[in-house]
Write a protein that holds these residues in place. Structure first.
Motif, short mmCIF file in Angstrom:
data_model
loop_
_atom_site.label_atom_id
_atom_site.label_comp_id
_atom_site.label_asym_id
_atom_site.label_seq_id
_atom_site.Cartn_x
_atom_site.Cartn_y
_atom_site.Cartn_z
N HIS A 1 29.54 62.23 22.92
CA HIS A 1 29.21 62.98 24.14
C HIS A 1 27.89 63.70 23.87
O HIS A 1 27.88 64.69 23.15
N VAL A 2 26.80 63.23 24.40
CA VAL A 2 25.49 63.80 24.09
C VAL A 2 25.30 65.06 24.90
O VAL A 2 25.16 65.02 26.12
N THR A 3 25.29 66.21 24.22
CA THR A 3 25.12 67.48 24.95
C THR A 3 23.69 67.58 25.44
O THR A 3 22.74 67.31 24.73
N PHE A 4 23.58 67.97 26.69
CA PHE A 4 22.29 68.03 27.36
C PHE A 4 21.90 69.48 27.64
O PHE A 4 20.74 69.82 27.70
N GLN A 5 22.91 70.33 27.83
CA GLN A 5 22.69 71.73 28.17
C GLN A 5 23.98 72.47 27.86
O GLN A 5 25.08 71.95 28.07
N SER A 6 23.87 73.70 27.35
CA SER A 6 25.06 74.50 27.08
C SER A 6 24.69 75.98 27.04
O SER A 6 23.52 76.33 26.87
N GLN A 7 25.70 76.82 27.21
CA GLN A 7 25.52 78.25 27.04
C GLN A 7 26.87 78.90 26.80
O GLN A 7 27.89 78.42 27.29
N PRO A 8 26.88 80.00 26.03
CA PRO A 8 28.13 80.73 25.83
C PRO A 8 28.43 81.61 27.03
O PRO A 8 27.54 81.91 27.83
N GLY A 9 29.66 82.04 27.15
CA GLY A 9 30.00 83.06 28.12
C GLY A 9 29.55 84.41 27.57
O GLY A 9 29.66 84.66 26.38
N SER A 10 29.04 85.27 28.43
CA SER A 10 28.64 86.61 27.99
C SER A 10 28.53 87.53 29.20
O SER A 10 28.37 87.08 30.33
N ASP A 11 28.60 88.80 28.92
CA ASP A 11 28.50 89.81 29.97
C ASP A 11 27.98 91.09 29.33
O ASP A 11 28.67 91.69 28.50
N GLY A 12 26.78 91.47 29.67
CA GLY A 12 26.21 92.67 29.07
C GLY A 12 24.81 92.91 29.58
O GLY A 12 24.33 92.25 30.50
N GLY B 1 17.94 96.05 30.63
CA GLY B 1 19.07 96.95 30.89
C GLY B 1 19.94 96.55 32.07
O GLY B 1 21.05 97.06 32.22
N ARG B 2 19.46 95.63 32.90
CA ARG B 2 20.29 95.17 34.01
C ARG B 2 21.38 94.24 33.49
O ARG B 2 21.27 93.67 32.41
N ARG B 3 22.43 94.07 34.29
CA ARG B 3 23.57 93.27 33.85
C ARG B 3 23.26 91.78 33.88
O ARG B 3 22.77 91.25 34.88
N TRP B 4 23.56 91.12 32.77
CA TRP B 4 23.38 89.68 32.60
C TRP B 4 24.76 89.08 32.37
O TRP B 4 25.46 89.48 31.45
N THR B 5 25.19 88.15 33.22
CA THR B 5 26.50 87.51 33.04
C THR B 5 26.32 86.01 32.98
O THR B 5 25.50 85.43 33.69
N GLN B 6 27.10 85.40 32.11
CA GLN B 6 27.09 83.94 31.97
C GLN B 6 28.51 83.44 31.90
O GLN B 6 29.38 84.09 31.33
N ARG B 7 28.73 82.26 32.46
CA ARG B 7 29.97 81.53 32.24
C ARG B 7 29.71 80.53 31.11
O ARG B 7 28.64 79.93 31.05
N ILE C 1 27.05 74.38 39.84
CA ILE C 1 28.00 75.46 39.57
C ILE C 1 27.19 76.63 39.01
O ILE C 1 26.57 76.51 37.95
N LEU C 2 27.18 77.74 39.71
CA LEU C 2 26.45 78.91 39.26
C LEU C 2 27.01 79.34 37.91
O LEU C 2 28.22 79.51 37.75
N ALA C 3 26.12 79.53 36.93
CA ALA C 3 26.58 79.85 35.57
C ALA C 3 25.94 81.11 34.98
O ALA C 3 26.43 81.62 33.99
N THR C 4 24.86 81.60 35.58
CA THR C 4 24.21 82.81 35.06
C THR C 4 23.72 83.67 36.22
O THR C 4 23.12 83.16 37.16
N THR C 5 23.99 84.97 36.12
CA THR C 5 23.44 85.93 37.07
C THR C 5 22.72 87.04 36.30
O THR C 5 23.08 87.37 35.17
N TRP C 6 21.74 87.61 36.94
CA TRP C 6 20.98 88.74 36.38
C TRP C 6 20.95 89.80 37.46
O TRP C 6 20.39 89.58 38.53
N ASP C 7 21.63 90.90 37.21
CA ASP C 7 21.75 91.98 38.19
C ASP C 7 22.30 91.46 39.52
O ASP C 7 21.86 91.86 40.59
N GLY C 8 23.26 90.52 39.41
CA GLY C 8 23.92 89.97 40.58
C GLY C 8 23.19 88.84 41.27
O GLY C 8 23.70 88.23 42.20
N GLU C 9 21.98 88.51 40.83
CA GLU C 9 21.22 87.42 41.44
C GLU C 9 21.41 86.13 40.65
O GLU C 9 21.41 86.13 39.43
#
Length: 191
Positions: A61-72, A77-83, A123-131
């Motif tokens: 399975h050739v990975t093309f893109q990935s990211q960890p889940g995070s929230d901080g 200083g604005r909120r960064w969230t990832q799935r 599929i939305l996977a990252t937001t920055w300050d809710g955007e």
């Protein structure tokens, strides 16, 4: 790109070959990805994911893109969230395995081919300050796959173009404890 790295990529003939070379890059044994991209290895946030991503690649399975889940906080200083999310190029057996894994663990799933878009667009996977910042799971066009794997043998490029494009995304923002163990379990069961 160093000549030895270019030579390695040029010898790839199959999706499995591309996966093995991608695993080598993730682990620091190749200087760049195909086409000279990402000199110096994966992003720092990818470090903890390297074992499972390398295993995915070695399983074909050739990975093309990935990211960890995070929230901080982000750099400002604005909120960064990832799935937690991963997108792979895979064959039909890989599609079946990843689909079963997504269903068994309640993960979001998007599947495409270069010739046909699947029902899930992005599929939305990252937001920055809710955007909205980053989405996963969009269909990758042939031209982009060809550009990504330039320098590889045409058989390997054809395998990547013909592959299923499979994306798995955790439904829960910030959680990093479901997707990666689920993939590790799936790979262990198929050995």
């Amino acid at each position: 790109m160093p000549r030895s790295t270019a030579r390695s990529w040029s010898t790839a003939r199959t999706l499995s070959d591309l996966g093995n070379l991608t695993a080598q890059w993730l682990e620091g044994d190749l200087a760049t990805l195909a086409g000279g991209a990402y000199r110096g290895g994966p992003d720092e946030e990818t470090g903890p994911l390297v074992p499972v991503l390398a295993a995915l690649n070695r399983a074909g399975h050739v990975t093309f893109q990935s990211q960890p889940g995070s929230d901080g906080p982000a750099f400002d200083g604005r909120r960064w969230t990832q799935r937690a999310a991963v997108m792979c190029l895979t064959d039909t057996a890989g599609l079946q395995l990843l689909t079963r894994t997504a269903r068994a663990h309640g993960l979001l799933l998007a599947v495409h081919r270069t010739v046909r878009r699947g029902p899930v667009r992005d599929i939305l996977a990252t937001t920055w300050d809710g955007e909205a910042i980053t989405s996963f799971g969009g269909k990758i066009p042939k031209s982009y796959i060809r550009l990504t794997y330039r320098g590889c043998h045409r058989e390997a490029v054809r395998a990547a173009v013909d592959a299923h494009q499979v994306t798995l995304v955790d439904q829960v923002w910030g959680r990093d404890t479901v997707l990666w163990p689920a993939l590790t379990e799936a790979l262990t069961l198929t050995r």
